[in-house]
Design a protein around this motif. Sequence first.
Motif, PDB file in Angstrom:
ATOM      1  N   GLN A 250       0.770  -1.251   0.045  1.00 53.96           N
ATOM      2  CA  GLN A 250       0.017   0.100   0.068  1.00 53.96           C
ATOM      3  C   GLN A 250       0.819   1.358  -0.010  1.00 53.96           C
ATOM      4  O   GLN A 250       0.560   2.248  -0.785  1.00 53.96           O
ATOM      5  N   LYS A 251       1.780   1.496   0.851  1.00 52.97           N
ATOM      6  CA  LYS A 251       2.867   2.455   0.702  1.00 52.97           C
ATOM      7  C   LYS A 251       3.234   2.618  -0.260  1.00 52.97           C
ATOM      8  O   LYS A 251       3.662   3.931  -0.710  1.00 52.97           O
ATOM      9  N   VAL A 252       3.945   1.868  -1.159  1.00 52.53           N
ATOM     10  CA  VAL A 252       4.583   2.022  -2.499  1.00 52.53           C
ATOM     11  C   VAL A 252       3.520   2.230  -3.716  1.00 52.53           C
ATOM     12  O   VAL A 252       3.824   2.360  -4.824  1.00 52.53           O
ATOM     13  N   SER A 255      -0.906  -2.337  -6.268  1.00 50.62           N
ATOM     14  CA  SER A 255      -2.153  -2.889  -5.970  1.00 50.62           C
ATOM     15  C   SER A 255      -2.240  -4.455  -5.414  1.00 50.62           C
ATOM     16  O   SER A 255      -1.589  -5.316  -5.751  1.00 50.62           O
ATOM     17  N   ARG A 256      -2.959  -4.542  -4.227  1.00 54.93           N
ATOM     18  CA  ARG A 256      -3.203  -5.818  -3.517  1.00 54.93           C
ATOM     19  C   ARG A 256      -3.926  -6.562  -4.458  1.00 54.93           C
ATOM     20  O   ARG A 256      -3.946  -8.130  -4.188  1.00 54.93           O
ATOM     21  N   GLU A 257      -4.663  -6.363  -5.403  1.00 58.84           N
ATOM     22  CA  GLU A 257      -5.519  -7.045  -6.223  1.00 58.84           C
ATOM     23  C   GLU A 257      -4.320  -7.928  -7.298  1.00 58.84           C
ATOM     24  O   GLU A 257      -5.068  -8.698  -8.171  1.00 58.84           O
ATOM     25  N   ASP A 276      -7.005  -1.361   6.005  1.00 58.99           N
ATOM     26  CA  ASP A 276      -7.522  -1.258   4.524  1.00 58.99           C
ATOM     27  C   ASP A 276      -6.405  -1.800   3.666  1.00 58.99           C
ATOM     28  O   ASP A 276      -6.696  -2.076   2.523  1.00 58.99           O
ATOM     29  N   ALA A 277      -5.175  -1.989   4.057  1.00 58.93           N
ATOM     30  CA  ALA A 277      -4.068  -2.384   3.093  1.00 58.93           C
ATOM     31  C   ALA A 277      -4.234  -3.666   2.459  1.00 58.93           C
ATOM     32  O   ALA A 277      -3.742  -4.081   1.606  1.00 58.93           O
ATOM     33  N   ALA A 278      -5.048  -4.603   3.053  1.00 57.27           N
ATOM     34  CA  ALA A 278      -5.341  -5.841   2.740  1.00 57.27           C
ATOM     35  C   ALA A 278      -6.415  -5.964   1.850  1.00 57.27           C
ATOM     36  O   ALA A 278      -6.736  -6.958   1.306  1.00 57.27           O
ATOM     37  N   LYS A 279      -7.366  -5.227   1.651  1.00 55.27           N
ATOM     38  CA  LYS A 279      -8.611  -5.336   0.991  1.00 55.27           C
ATOM     39  C   LYS A 279      -8.124  -5.543  -0.673  1.00 55.27           C
ATOM     40  O   LYS A 279      -7.347  -4.665  -1.146  1.00 55.27           O
ATOM     41  N   GLY A 280      -8.915  -6.600  -1.196  1.00 55.42           N
ATOM     42  CA  GLY A 280      -8.427  -6.786  -2.481  1.00 55.42           C
ATOM     43  C   GLY A 280      -7.458  -8.112  -2.679  1.00 55.42           C
ATOM     44  O   GLY A 280      -7.090  -8.682  -3.794  1.00 55.42           O
ATOM     45  N   TYR A 281      -6.826  -8.330  -1.578  1.00 60.29           N
ATOM     46  CA  TYR A 281      -5.785  -9.298  -1.552  1.00 60.29           C
ATOM     47  C   TYR A 281      -6.095 -10.646  -1.808  1.00 60.29           C
ATOM     48  O   TYR A 281      -7.013 -10.995  -1.123  1.00 60.29           O
ATOM     49  N   MET A 282      -5.400 -11.525  -2.495  1.00 62.92           N
ATOM     50  CA  MET A 282      -5.871 -12.889  -2.799  1.00 62.92           C
ATOM     51  C   MET A 282      -4.941 -13.711  -2.304  1.00 62.92           C
ATOM     52  O   MET A 282      -3.539 -13.542  -2.087  1.00 62.92           O
ATOM     53  N   SER A 283      -5.426 -14.980  -1.913  1.00 60.69           N
ATOM     54  CA  SER A 283      -4.350 -16.167  -1.639  1.00 60.69           C
ATOM     55  C   SER A 283      -5.123 -17.400  -1.946  1.00 60.69           C
ATOM     56  O   SER A 283      -6.297 -17.701  -2.225  1.00 60.69           O
ATOM     57  N   LYS A 392      -4.757 -29.664  -5.685  1.00 60.81           N
ATOM     58  CA  LYS A 392      -5.756 -28.546  -5.762  1.00 60.81           C
ATOM     59  C   LYS A 392      -5.775 -27.480  -4.937  1.00 60.81           C
ATOM     60  O   LYS A 392      -5.379 -27.695  -3.725  1.00 60.81           O
ATOM     61  N   ILE A 393      -6.119 -26.521  -5.490  1.00 65.01           N
ATOM     62  CA  ILE A 393      -6.309 -25.198  -4.514  1.00 65.01           C
ATOM     63  C   ILE A 393      -7.525 -24.477  -4.892  1.00 65.01           C
ATOM     64  O   ILE A 393      -7.939 -24.762  -5.940  1.00 65.01           O
ATOM     65  N   LYS A 394      -8.133 -23.466  -4.036  1.00 66.06           N
ATOM     66  CA  LYS A 394      -9.053 -22.646  -4.535  1.00 66.06           C
ATOM     67  C   LYS A 394      -8.315 -21.209  -4.169  1.00 66.06           C
ATOM     68  O   LYS A 394      -7.374 -21.070  -3.423  1.00 66.06           O
ATOM     69  N   ILE A 395      -8.886 -20.119  -4.870  1.00 65.11           N
ATOM     70  CA  ILE A 395      -8.389 -18.951  -4.453  1.00 65.11           C
ATOM     71  C   ILE A 395      -9.386 -18.297  -3.901  1.00 65.11           C
ATOM     72  O   ILE A 395     -10.596 -18.004  -4.172  1.00 65.11           O
ATOM     73  N   GLN A 396      -8.790 -17.350  -2.669  1.00 66.20           N
ATOM     74  CA  GLN A 396      -9.641 -16.697  -1.950  1.00 66.20           C
ATOM     75  C   GLN A 396      -9.411 -15.132  -1.866  1.00 66.20           C
ATOM     76  O   GLN A 396      -8.307 -14.878  -2.278  1.00 66.20           O
ATOM     77  N   GLN A 397     -10.517 -14.286  -1.960  1.00 66.88           N
ATOM     78  CA  GLN A 397      -9.983 -12.660  -1.835  1.00 66.88           C
ATOM     79  C   GLN A 397     -10.539 -12.012  -0.429  1.00 66.88           C
ATOM     80  O   GLN A 397     -11.662 -12.542   0.071  1.00 66.88           O
ATOM     81  N   TRP A 398      -9.843 -11.104   0.184  1.00 65.38           N
ATOM     82  CA  TRP A 398     -10.215 -10.475   1.418  1.00 65.38           C
ATOM     83  C   TRP A 398     -11.161  -9.352   0.831  1.00 65.38           C
ATOM     84  O   TRP A 398     -10.409  -8.449  -0.029  1.00 65.38           O
TER      85      TRP A 398
END
Length: 441
Positions: A250-252, A255-257, A276-283, A392-398
């Motif tokens: 976020q500082k630099v 995009s977390r997306e 707020d820095a985590a919003k849009g981040y995926m894992s 297998k995996i799934k992807i989730q988003q915050w």
Amino acid sequence: MKSIKHPGLAAILAASLLLPAQSAMAQANDQFIAIPSYRVGPYGTNGQSYYGGYVDYLNYVNMKEGGIDGVKISWEECETEYNNAKGVECYERMKSRNPVTRGTAINTMATGISYALIDKTAEDKVPLLMLGYGRTDAVDGSVFPYAFPLVTTYQMQASAVVKFIASRNGGSLAGKKIVFLYHDSAYGKEPIVALQAEASLGKFTLVEIPVAHPGNEQGAQWLRIRQENPDYVIFWGWGVMNQTALKAAQKVGYSREKMVGSWWAGSEEDTIPAGDAAKGYMSATWNVTGKDVPLIADIEKVVYGAGKGNMQDKGKIGSALYNRGVSGALATIEAVRTAQGKFGKGKVMSGEHMRWGLENLNITNARLQQLGATGLLPEIKTSCENHEGSGKIKIQQWDGSKWVLVSDWIEGNKNLIHPLFKASAARYAKEKGITPACMQQ
């Protein structure tokens, strides 16, 4: 022996070099499970949730079913602090607690400790259970008969993440640039060979940037990321490193997306402190979050309703790591059931029995539904040739307050990844003088 739930008490007992003989004998009729855990140190917050779920499920099986076909489960925790030497010390101390099970299946939740134990556990004939972590080449049971990197290995996970990113770019990453930001440890380094192979195949540029343990200093790394201006960042963090990375991104102004983390960088412990820095981040993930899973809701009702829950913070019940801990314990108990099906229901299973059970797992969706655990883990079917069982995996988003799934199951590129780990296993076998062979079924 009663189950040990207080981490301080567990640490005190683990510090004892030897328990009296009668204590070991008192557990002889139990399916004793040794748990080298960590609830303190730089990764203790993560361990508290994971092992809280793990222990709660063991307690749940005892309370709900009276054990495994009448065999009570007992366990003991030993604090490793995510330290390799302490992990080995815990294993050596606990393997003699029960002369039959010798710990049942060792789950350290630490790739470094699992590397340190892989030869010892094979010699002692005690399965080393690496649920979503550890050595990828241990998928080859002809070389690693007592090592089980169940669910999905780091290399297959990395391949699946690349496949997900490609799906968001019309199916191709040619000409793109991806930064791999990783914990500078065995855990972080494990997927590099897979990502290099994916980069070669997909014709994208891979930039590897390590972060020193514990990861709370990342200024230089994110300055470089800003300079590289990658299309995506694949993030292999753990503990405090994760929230630090999100805040630094976020500082630099990155995009977390465009960040996709491993499943050890995808918990509420990572996102909530980042704000707020985590919003849009995926894992990546292998398990759903929340209490909508019937099993999780029933654990809360049965175990916590009786005042026997392991978690001091009940708000973490249903979190990513709590549910993952439940899934890990579930896989362990299902392996005990599988072993009992061959070697005798109502009997205590030895390490050798457990090896067979883990190598013949067949956890179907129908079985998961029966357990009330749909979505807690993918179907798992193992064999000598495949100690992973899924891939297998799934992807989730915050979304700012919770994790939301944004994909269905994604399988890594077996045709690319499996030859890599088979070649690695062959080199290991040659180095150790092992003649690859499947054990008698």
